[in-house]
Design a protein around this motif. Structure first.
Motif, short mmCIF file in Angstrom:
data_model
loop_
_atom_site.label_atom_id
_atom_site.label_comp_id
_atom_site.label_asym_id
_atom_site.label_seq_id
_atom_site.Cartn_x
_atom_site.Cartn_y
_atom_site.Cartn_z
N ARG A 29 0.82 -1.22 0.00
CA ARG A 29 0.00 0.00 0.00
C ARG A 29 0.86 1.28 0.00
O ARG A 29 0.64 2.15 -0.85
N PRO A 30 1.83 1.43 0.91
CA PRO A 30 2.66 2.65 0.86
C PRO A 30 3.44 2.80 -0.45
O PRO A 30 3.67 3.91 -0.91
N ILE A 31 3.82 1.68 -1.04
CA ILE A 31 4.54 1.75 -2.32
C ILE A 31 3.59 2.26 -3.40
O ILE A 31 3.97 3.10 -4.22
N GLN A 32 2.36 1.78 -3.37
CA GLN A 32 1.37 2.26 -4.34
C GLN A 32 1.04 3.73 -4.12
O GLN A 32 0.85 4.48 -5.08
N ILE A 33 0.97 4.16 -2.87
CA ILE A 33 0.72 5.57 -2.56
C ILE A 33 1.88 6.42 -3.08
O ILE A 33 1.66 7.48 -3.69
N ALA A 34 3.10 5.96 -2.85
CA ALA A 34 4.27 6.68 -3.36
C ALA A 34 4.19 6.80 -4.88
O ALA A 34 4.46 7.86 -5.45
N TYR A 35 3.81 5.73 -5.52
CA TYR A 35 3.70 5.72 -6.99
C TYR A 35 2.72 6.80 -7.46
O TYR A 35 2.98 7.49 -8.45
N SER A 36 1.62 6.97 -6.73
CA SER A 36 0.61 7.94 -7.15
C SER A 36 1.06 9.39 -6.93
O SER A 36 0.51 10.30 -7.54
N GLY A 37 2.09 9.61 -6.10
CA GLY A 37 2.53 10.96 -5.81
C GLY A 37 3.81 11.38 -6.48
O GLY A 37 4.36 12.43 -6.18
N ILE A 38 4.32 10.56 -7.40
CA ILE A 38 5.61 10.84 -8.03
C ILE A 38 5.41 11.21 -9.50
O ILE A 38 4.61 10.59 -10.20
N GLU A 39 6.16 12.19 -9.94
CA GLU A 39 6.11 12.61 -11.35
C GLU A 39 7.38 12.24 -12.10
O GLU A 39 7.38 12.20 -13.33
N ASN A 40 8.47 11.97 -11.38
CA ASN A 40 9.74 11.63 -12.00
C ASN A 40 9.58 10.31 -12.77
O ASN A 40 9.26 9.27 -12.20
#
Length: 185
Positions: free
Chosen positions: A130-141
């Protein structure tokens, strides 16, 4: 005459049945052992892949000079989870492989312990996704997104590997329990 023929037929059939039962048991044991080795190797391979992704993500964050943005925070969060998941997978893979090296008298307890640990690892890895998926949703790089997307797929396959490993261990536990029953009156 019928009795002699019946006894003769029984003697001829019995060894064939016994031999085929022994061969079948041996094939099942080889298949279970092979499955265990494959699961162990897959856990180690996936752990190494996650460690590699973690290092690449850290490199992306370290290239950023100056202020750390929310995106870098997301990447660091993903890195933390990946490090945890990879470490657990690495150790579980090694311990899974150790099942084959144990003496018979210790094997059943070790298998039982591994089943519990794998169930815990399955649960914690699922929670870490879940935190990995959340991180994915907040990254533009783009490079970071690509690495995190790859890590999500690896973690999902790791979850499946844990499930498969539990199934293999359950089969081994059943076999070990039957072996112990045969030895003990």
């Amino acid at each position: 005459m019928k009795k002699v023929l019946l006894v003769l037929l029984f003697v001829m059939i019995l060894p064939c049945n016994t031999l085929s039962a022994i061969q079948e048991k041996e094939q099942r044991l080889k298949a279970t052992t092979a499955a265990l080795v494959v699961q162990s190797l897959q856990l180690g391979e996936r752990a190494q892949q996650l460690f590699s992704i973690k290092d690449e993500l850290l490199r992306i964050v370290q290239e950023r000079k100056g202020k750390i943005t929310l995106q870098e925070d997301f990447i660091v969060d993903a890195v933390t989870e990946l490090k945890y998941v990879a470490t657990v997978a690495y150790f579980e893979g090694n311990l899974l492989g150790a099942v084959l090296a144990l003496k018979e008298k210790f094997k059943l307890q070790f298998i039982n312990d591994r089943i519990i640990e794998f169930q815990n690892s399955l649960e914690s890895t699922t929670l870490s996704l879940r935190p990995i998926q959340i991180a994915y949703s907040g990254i533009e790089n783009g490079a970071a997104l690509q690495q995190i997307e790859r890590s999500i797929k690896i973690v999902q396959s790791l979850i499946e590997t844990y499930r498969n490993s539990i199934e293999v261990l359950l089969r081994m536990r059943e076999k070990q329990a039957k072996e112990i029953e045969k030895v003990q009156p």
